[in-house]
Design a protein around this motif. Structure first.
Motif, short mmCIF file in Angstrom:
data_model
loop_
_atom_site.label_atom_id
_atom_site.label_comp_id
_atom_site.label_asym_id
_atom_site.label_seq_id
_atom_site.Cartn_x
_atom_site.Cartn_y
_atom_site.Cartn_z
N ARG A 289 -27.99 -37.87 10.24
CA ARG A 289 -28.89 -37.46 11.31
C ARG A 289 -29.35 -38.70 12.07
N VAL B 164 -34.26 -38.43 15.44
CA VAL B 164 -34.58 -37.10 14.92
C VAL B 164 -35.40 -37.22 13.64
N GLN C 1 -38.97 -38.11 14.49
CA GLN C 1 -39.72 -36.98 15.02
C GLN C 1 -40.15 -36.03 13.90
N ARG C 2 -39.32 -35.89 12.89
CA ARG C 2 -39.68 -35.02 11.77
C ARG C 2 -40.87 -35.59 11.00
N TYR D 149 -43.27 -26.23 12.39
CA TYR D 149 -42.03 -27.01 12.52
C TYR D 149 -41.50 -26.90 13.93
N GLU E 250 -38.49 -27.15 16.14
CA GLU E 250 -37.05 -27.04 15.95
C GLU E 250 -36.31 -28.21 16.61
N ASP E 251 -35.25 -28.69 15.93
CA ASP E 251 -34.43 -29.79 16.46
C ASP E 251 -33.39 -29.32 17.47
N GLU E 252 -32.83 -28.14 17.23
CA GLU E 252 -31.64 -27.72 17.96
C GLU E 252 -31.96 -27.07 19.29
N ASP F 278 -32.85 -27.95 7.31
CA ASP F 278 -31.82 -28.99 7.27
C ASP F 278 -31.45 -29.37 5.84
#
Length: 229
Positions: free
Chosen positions: A72, A76, A79-80, A107, A109-111, A128
């Protein structure tokens, strides 16, 4: 195409190929995503007993150096951590074998652009889950989930929510085997900065023209019985 249809069914197969076509003609600026939202009961039963003891599970903390082959982007991962997420990592013979992520409030979302919120303090969000391909038939995933189960139970969590891609048959089968409760679903269509969402959850429709705007989906597990499905 016949193989995709056999694995996903006609609707998901149609959406899957439509998403691929959109990505191809737009050079990746457009995409189509379909998610199932599920909840898994966090029980008391150990998953591994004495197996997989050569796998070391430890928390990957913010600021620690990531392995060179971490799958990853560092942006990213940052950011998490910034939104309060925690990561458990599995190591075998000095090599990263897998990881999963947990968050206990909301949460991002990443996508796609969406935020998933939890209505109960007895719920968490897991996301993930990744296992190195050559380790996927071994004990890495059970050991990871056992460590997550213990951590969640210590916090009083009884249900862990997650989203599954409707285009990932392996994940769908895995969740079906462990037993989950369906909470809803959503389809996201992204074209450049524009995004449309259609969901079985409120708000049922959302249109966004800027990254600062996104739908918030609420997941309430308080009505679920404290028993594995």
């Amino acid at each position: 195409m016949r193989h995709t249809y056999a694995q996903l069914g006609w609707l998901n197969a149609m959406l899957y190929w439509l998403g691929h076509a959109l990505a191809a003609v737009s050079a990746g600026r457009c995409g189509l995503y379909r998610y199932h939202f599920v909840a898994q009961y966090i029980g008391d039963t150990p998953l591994c007993a004495e197996r997989g003891l050569d796998i070391d599970i430890r928390e990957q903390r913010a600021g620690e150096t990531l392995p060179d082959d971490y799958p990853r982007p560092a942006s990213v991962v940052w950011q998490r951590y910034a939104q309060g997420a925690q990561s458990l990592a599995a190591w075998r013979k000095g090599r990263l074998a897998g990881f999963l992520w947990l968050v206990f409030d909301a949460y991002q979302e990443d996508e796609v652009r969406a935020q998933y919120r939890l209505a109960s303090s007895r719920a968490a969000w897991d996301f993930d889950v990744w296992v190195r391909p050559e380790e996927r038939l071994g004990w890495v995933f059970p050991r990871l989930w056992e460590a997550a189960r213990l951590r969640l139970r210590q916090r009083g969590v009884r249900w862990s929510c997650s989203r599954i891609s409707a285009f990932n048959p392996a994940s769908l089968r895995a969740h079906a085997q462990i037993g989950v409760v369906r909470l809803g679903g959503a389809v996201f269509l992204r074209c450049g900065q524009w995004q449309w969402m259609f969901s079985s959850l409120e708000p049922r429709f959302h249109f966004s023209r800027h990254p600062s705007t996104f739908p918030q989906l609420m997941f309430d597990t308080s009505t679920l019985a404290d028993v594995a499905p």
